[in-house]
Design a protein around this motif. Structure first.
Motif, mmCIF file in Angstrom:
data_model
loop_
_atom_site.group_PDB
_atom_site.id
_atom_site.type_symbol
_atom_site.label_atom_id
_atom_site.label_comp_id
_atom_site.label_asym_id
_atom_site.label_seq_id
_atom_site.Cartn_x
_atom_site.Cartn_y
_atom_site.Cartn_z
ATOM 1 N N UNK A 114 0.719 -1.322 0.286
ATOM 2 C CA UNK A 114 -0.114 -0.448 -0.035
ATOM 3 C C UNK A 114 1.070 1.162 -0.318
ATOM 4 N N UNK A 115 2.320 1.618 1.025
ATOM 5 C CA UNK A 115 2.777 2.168 0.782
ATOM 6 C C UNK A 115 3.655 2.764 -0.737
ATOM 7 N N UNK A 116 4.103 1.244 -1.042
ATOM 8 C CA UNK A 116 4.399 1.928 -2.774
ATOM 9 C C UNK A 116 3.905 1.789 -3.307
ATOM 10 N N UNK A 117 2.471 1.678 -3.546
ATOM 11 C CA UNK A 117 1.394 2.208 -4.209
ATOM 12 C C UNK A 117 1.086 3.451 -3.907
ATOM 13 N N UNK A 118 0.449 3.778 -2.744
ATOM 14 C CA UNK A 118 0.108 5.453 -2.510
ATOM 15 C C UNK A 118 1.297 5.881 -2.309
ATOM 16 N N UNK A 119 2.503 5.780 -2.941
ATOM 17 C CA UNK A 119 3.934 6.606 -3.242
ATOM 18 C C UNK A 119 3.799 6.912 -5.247
ATOM 19 N N UNK A 120 3.439 6.011 -6.271
ATOM 20 C CA UNK A 120 3.354 6.459 -6.655
ATOM 21 C C UNK A 120 1.815 6.993 -7.367
ATOM 22 N N UNK A 121 0.935 6.652 -6.827
ATOM 23 C CA UNK A 121 -0.829 7.451 -6.825
ATOM 24 C C UNK A 121 0.145 8.989 -7.093
ATOM 25 N N UNK A 122 0.554 9.394 -5.763
ATOM 26 C CA UNK A 122 0.622 10.966 -5.738
ATOM 27 C C UNK A 122 1.710 11.705 -6.352
ATOM 28 N N UNK A 123 2.543 10.767 -6.694
ATOM 29 C CA UNK A 123 3.688 10.765 -8.251
ATOM 30 C C UNK A 123 2.388 11.473 -9.482
ATOM 31 N N UNK A 124 1.913 10.036 -9.633
ATOM 32 C CA UNK A 124 0.679 10.310 -10.958
ATOM 33 C C UNK A 124 -0.396 11.615 -10.554
ATOM 34 N N UNK A 125 -0.416 11.816 -9.421
ATOM 35 C CA UNK A 125 -1.957 12.426 -8.720
ATOM 36 C C UNK A 125 -0.439 14.169 -9.359
ATOM 37 N N UNK A 126 0.499 14.631 -9.043
ATOM 38 C CA UNK A 126 1.383 15.398 -8.856
ATOM 39 C C UNK A 126 1.324 15.885 -9.976
ATOM 40 N N UNK A 127 1.576 14.773 -11.320
ATOM 41 C CA UNK A 127 2.280 14.902 -13.087
ATOM 42 C C UNK A 127 0.984 15.302 -13.713
ATOM 43 N N UNK A 128 -0.581 14.894 -13.054
ATOM 44 C CA UNK A 128 -2.141 15.488 -12.993
ATOM 45 C C UNK A 128 -1.794 16.808 -13.268
ATOM 46 N N UNK A 129 -1.601 17.316 -11.765
ATOM 47 C CA UNK A 129 -1.646 18.720 -11.648
ATOM 48 C C UNK A 129 -0.927 20.347 -12.748
ATOM 49 N N UNK A 130 0.480 19.352 -13.074
ATOM 50 C CA UNK A 130 1.020 20.309 -13.844
ATOM 51 C C UNK A 130 0.505 20.182 -14.977
ATOM 52 N N UNK A 131 0.507 19.237 -15.112
ATOM 53 C CA UNK A 131 -0.495 18.692 -16.828
ATOM 54 C C UNK A 131 -1.310 20.149 -16.923
ATOM 55 N N UNK A 132 -2.616 19.465 -16.331
ATOM 56 C CA UNK A 132 -3.627 20.799 -15.773
ATOM 57 C C UNK A 132 -3.328 22.066 -15.571
ATOM 58 N N UNK A 133 -2.614 22.129 -15.372
ATOM 59 C CA UNK A 133 -2.267 23.715 -15.068
ATOM 60 C C UNK A 133 -1.518 23.912 -16.448
ATOM 61 N N UNK A 134 -0.702 23.318 -17.053
ATOM 62 C CA UNK A 134 0.044 23.866 -17.808
ATOM 63 C C UNK A 134 -0.950 24.317 -19.149
ATOM 64 N N UNK A 135 -2.096 23.732 -19.296
ATOM 65 C CA UNK A 135 -3.090 23.401 -20.050
ATOM 66 C C UNK A 135 -4.095 24.261 -19.398
#
Length: 146
Positions: A114-135
């Motif tokens: 769960x901890x490892x998967x959760x870290x990956x989830x939040x890396x993905x979430x940061x990338x999505x936020x950056x993409x949404x902000x850029x758009x």
């Protein structure tokens, strides 16, 4: 996990976060937020096999256990979920951030996985936020020019 070890098999865990649920609730109301959660749950049910387990993990997060699955299979399921949400004609458009963990490679017990998967989830979430902000910045710049 014990059954997986006993049978020398693996499984994958998907952790999904419904992006901007708070924004949906704030802009459109909690009924729209509830509908968004139900829409995501329906997509998960549609994209998972009968042997898989999908459940709401809390707030705007869901967990999916893909039994007897490999990492490429989990990545394919994650892509199908994302594509299905993008193809949905209902508004608001839903996006998810997804973390993927493989048992036993990413954790020898539930907490580690769960901890490892959760870290990956939040890396993905940061990338999505950056993409949404850029758009959003690109849209703003293009509307200012016209």
């Amino acid at each position: 996990m014990r059954r997986t070890e006993r049978n020398l098999r693996q499984f994958t865990l998907l952790l999904l976060d419904l992006d901007d649920l708070k924004g949906i609730n704030d802009r459109l109301g909690h009924m729209a937020g509830n509908r968004a959660l139900k829409r995501l749950a329906a997509v998960l049910k549609e994209q998972c096999r009968g042997t898989d387990l999908a459940a709401r993990y809390g707030g705007d997060e869901f967990a999916v256990v893909l039994i007897d699955s490999s990492l490429p299979m989990a990545e394919q399921v994650a892509r199908r979920i994302e594509q299905r949400l993008q193809a949905d004609a209902e508004t608001p458009l839903l996006n998810v951030s997804i973390g993927i963990g493989l048992y036993p490679d990413d954790g020898r017990n539930a907490q580690e996985l769960l901890e490892k998967t959760d870290r990956q989830l939040y890396q993905c979430k940061k990338a999505h936020k950056a993409t949404m902000l850029s758009e959003a910045l690109l849209r703003r710049t293009s509307t200012q020019r016209t």
